[in-house]
Scaffold this active site. Structure first.
Site, PDB file in Angstrom:
ATOM      1  N   HIS A  84       0.857  -1.189   0.000  1.00 34.31           N
ATOM      2  CA  HIS A  84       0.000   0.000   0.000  1.00 34.31           C
ATOM      3  C   HIS A  84       0.890   1.234   0.000  1.00 34.31           C
ATOM      4  CE1 HIS A  84      -4.023   1.775   0.772  1.00 34.31           C
ATOM      5  NE2 HIS A  84      -3.324   2.758   1.291  1.00 34.31           N
ATOM      6  N   ASP A 163     -14.019   3.009   7.228  1.00 35.08           N
ATOM      7  CA  ASP A 163     -12.938   3.836   6.667  1.00 35.08           C
ATOM      8  C   ASP A 163     -13.481   4.740   5.562  1.00 35.08           C
ATOM      9  OD1 ASP A 163     -10.138   4.664   6.154  1.00 35.08           O
ATOM     10  OD2 ASP A 163     -10.533   3.721   4.230  1.00 35.08           O
TER      11      ASP A 163
HETATM   12  N1  URA Z   1      -4.356   6.600   2.363  1.00 34.69           N
HETATM   13  C1  URA Z   1      -5.359   6.011   3.052  1.00 34.69           C
HETATM   14  O1  URA Z   1      -5.810   4.927   2.667  1.00 34.69           O
HETATM   15  N2  URA Z   1      -5.839   6.613   4.144  1.00 34.69           N
HETATM   16  C2  URA Z   1      -5.361   7.793   4.605  1.00 34.69           C
HETATM   17  O2  URA Z   1      -5.830   8.278   5.628  1.00 34.69           O
HETATM   18  C3  URA Z   1      -4.320   8.420   3.872  1.00 34.69           C
HETATM   19  C4  URA Z   1      -3.814   7.799   2.760  1.00 34.69           C
END
Ligand code: URA
Length: 437
Positions: A84, A163
């Protein structure tokens, strides 16, 4: 005692430490909308200003990971690794790295996102390929990994819904640049995605959320610590983002750049970062003894054409037109092009990378609101890297888009984003640090 939102917001506002139960109540409320947006936003601001300690950050991450489905990858052979990026400009690593690592025999299920603010997104890049499908069901994705060794798909609605809710609110309430909130956001998605090991590319510089190395290290250590607490091996590579990583900024442009790298036609910072991340991915799942063997395997996958072959398989399996590999004109083509030339002699000493990202959005390549359509052909090609000497009149930036008026609008802004100077700047490394859990 019954929990209620106002008490918890006040507790955090006044610097208190929330329990795992209280954080769980907040995340549940955000995910099922029982907390209205204004209370969720107030809590996010309290968290942003007061911070979260290690225990609170871990509790937030786990509650977010548990807010939706969690993938079970145990049916796939071997240890699985995921990666990621914290987000950057011309960050084409996923398109190169996933086929590269798959060609080394390590299967990868990669769930990617769309562009966010000034940062680009892998899903937008893939959607610029005619026919390519990013919305896969879990079973379809797992079948594809078993067959081809790789899949890149969009986040489903059912994965970490908390999220999605929090991120959308953070984006519009000035609460993005918080280390515990970024760490929990990223790690919750990675935990829910099910891999045994996670390699993080923490971007650092004027085109990243973390502007300097101490902050980037703090974010990296926070995510590595969360991994340790939840039994996932996490490695964080901190890489420079004081200039776009690749030469090409744009959706179709970055697909073309990834193909050039996979063909072995393009060396440079993008390939260097991919090789470092790839090597850490192979090490994380014990596919190799050491870094030397990892680099040899990765180079071999490039030179033999097997990484490019994996990319071709990825395209065909997900409905994309694999002929773009040899026939790039099959990608959407811009209706208009222009060139910006150096106004004077000098060394390229500074690039406002976030500024270029914002200009890319203005050109039509990104979204200002969630539902904006995007121009896949929009973008920039940079002809110089920091430290290069430029002569007056030399073409520095190619600009392309389907809308000529937008090109004319962005050109004047380029003057403010690119600095040329008589003094040669000192060269800086691309990989700034590696923190292993
Ligand atoms: N990328 C993400 O997935 N979340 C964040 O808060 C910042 C960058």
């Amino acid at each position: 005692m019954r929990l209620n939102p106002v008490d918890l917001i006040v507790k955090k506002r006044d610097g208190g430490c929330l329990t795992a139960e209280e954080i769980g109540f907040f995340i549940l409320g955000a995910a099922d909308d029982s907390w209205p947006d204004y209370q969720v936003a107030a809590m996010l601001m309290a968290m942003f200003l007061r911070g979260l300690d290690t225990g609170e950050t871990a509790a937030l991450t786990l509650a977010m990971a548990a807010s939706g489905d969690q993938l079970d990858l145990s049916g796939l052979p071997g240890r699985k690794v995921d990666k990621h990026s914290t987000g950057g400009v011309a960050d084409t690593t996923t398109l190169v790295l996933v086929p590269l690592v798959a060609a080394c025999g390590v299967p990868t299920v990669k769930i990617s996102g769309r562009g966010l603010g000034f940062t680009g997104g892998t899903i937008d890049k893939l959607e610029s390929i005619p026919g390519f499908r990013v919305a896969l069901g879990i079973n379809e994705a797992l079948d594809q990994v078993r067959r081809d060794g790789l899949v890149i798909m969009a986040q489903t609605d059912r994965l970490t819904p908390a999220d999605r809710k929090l991120y959308a609110l953070r984006d519009v309430t000035g609460t993005v640049e918080s280390i515990p909130l970024i760490a929990a956001s990223i790690m919750s998605k990675k935990i829910a995605a099910g891999a045994d090991a996670i390699v993080l590319d923490v971007k650092c510089g004027n085109g990243a959320f973390m502007r300097d190395l101490p902050l980037a290290r703090q974010l990296a250590r926070t995510m590595v610590d969360i991994g340790r607490q939840v039994g996932r091996k996490v490695t964080a590579v901190i890489s420079d983002m004081n200039q776009p990583l690749g030469q090409f900024i744009g959706n179709t442009l970055e697909v073309m750049e990834a193909i050039k790298v996979l063909r072995g036609e393009l060396e440079g910072d993008l390939l260097d970062v991919c090789l470092t991340l790839g090597s850490e991915m192979l090490l994380a799942v014990d596919a190799v003894r050491d870094e030397g063997q990892a680099l040899q395997m990765l180079r071999q996958a490039l030179e033999s054409g097997s990484a490019l072959e994996k990319f071709s398989r990825l395209l065909s399996s997900q409905g994309g037109d694999a002929r773009i590999i040899d026939q790039p004109w099959r990608l959407p083509q811009p209706a208009s092009r222009a060139q910006w030339c150096a106004p004077c002699d000098g060394y390229l000493t500074e690039l406002d990378t976030a500024g270029l990202g914002h200009l890319f959005v203005a050109l039509g390549g990104g979204r200002k609101t969630k539902l904006d359509p995007i121009d896949y052909t929009a973008g920039f090609i940079l002809h110089a890297r920091l430290g290069d000497y430029i002569s007056k009149g030399m073409p520095l930036v190619d600009i392309q888009a389907s809308d000529a008026a937008k090109i004319s609008q962005v050109i004047p802004a380029l003057h403010n984003l690119i600095k040329l100077d008589d003094k040669q700047p000192t060269a800086k490394p691309t990989i700034l640090d590696i923190i292993r859990g």
